[in-house]
Motif scaffolding. Structure first.
Motif, short mmCIF file in Angstrom:
data_model
loop_
_atom_site.label_atom_id
_atom_site.label_comp_id
_atom_site.label_asym_id
_atom_site.label_seq_id
_atom_site.Cartn_x
_atom_site.Cartn_y
_atom_site.Cartn_z
N TRP A 183 -60.75 116.14 47.64
CA TRP A 183 -59.31 116.28 47.46
C TRP A 183 -58.88 117.62 46.90
O TRP A 183 -57.89 117.71 46.21
N ILE A 219 -52.00 120.78 48.79
CA ILE A 219 -52.01 120.09 50.08
C ILE A 219 -52.28 118.60 49.88
O ILE A 219 -51.63 117.76 50.49
N GLY A 220 -53.23 118.28 48.98
CA GLY A 220 -53.54 116.88 48.70
C GLY A 220 -52.34 116.13 48.15
O GLY A 220 -52.05 115.00 48.56
N PHE A 247 -49.18 116.92 48.56
CA PHE A 247 -48.17 116.84 49.61
C PHE A 247 -48.49 115.72 50.61
O PHE A 247 -47.61 114.92 50.96
N ILE A 248 -49.75 115.64 51.02
CA ILE A 248 -50.15 114.60 51.98
C ILE A 248 -50.03 113.22 51.34
O ILE A 248 -49.58 112.27 51.98
N ILE A 282 -51.49 110.27 59.03
CA ILE A 282 -51.11 111.31 58.08
C ILE A 282 -52.24 111.53 57.07
O ILE A 282 -52.58 112.66 56.74
N ALA A 283 -52.81 110.43 56.59
CA ALA A 283 -53.91 110.54 55.62
C ALA A 283 -55.13 111.21 56.26
O ALA A 283 -55.77 112.07 55.64
N GLY A 304 -54.43 114.84 56.59
CA GLY A 304 -54.48 115.47 55.26
C GLY A 304 -55.91 115.72 54.81
O GLY A 304 -56.22 116.81 54.30
N LEU A 358 -57.26 118.58 56.79
CA LEU A 358 -56.67 119.84 56.36
C LEU A 358 -57.28 120.32 55.05
O LEU A 358 -57.62 121.49 54.90
N ILE A 359 -57.44 119.41 54.11
CA ILE A 359 -58.06 119.77 52.83
C ILE A 359 -59.51 120.21 53.05
O ILE A 359 -59.97 121.19 52.46
#
Length: 83
Positions: free
Chosen positions: A2, A12-13, A15-16, A35-36, A39, A42-43
């Motif tokens: 995370w 980012i964590g 925000f997601i 979305i999770a 996320g 992305l992280i």
């Protein structure tokens, strides 16, 4: 995980996580899973890039250290030689 290693990953964590919670609040829980997943991916990418940059820096520093030749005096040579 995370993004604990960098402030960008932490941002980012958060925000997601906010997007996932908002999806549940508005009753669109089916969107929370993609979305999770996005996320986490992305992280992971941000952390991978940060670690790769850090490793490149270490390798560059190591190569530079190998290129720098050190001249030892006779006294240095005496202390470095183990008997």
């Amino acid at each position: 995980m995370w993004g604990a290693g960098s402030s960008a990953g932490l941002f980012i964590g958060a925000f997601i996580l906010g997007l996932v919670l908002m999806a549940f609040v508005f009753g669109v829980g089916i969107l929370a899973v993609p979305i999770a997943i996005l996320g986490v991916a992305l992280i992971g990418f941000v952390e991978w890039r940060r670690r790769r940059t850090q490793a490149d820096s270490i390798h560059r520093h190591r190569r530079q250290a190998e290129e720098d030749k050190i001249e030892f005096t006779d006294r240095d040579q005496e202390t470095l030689v183990s008997e």
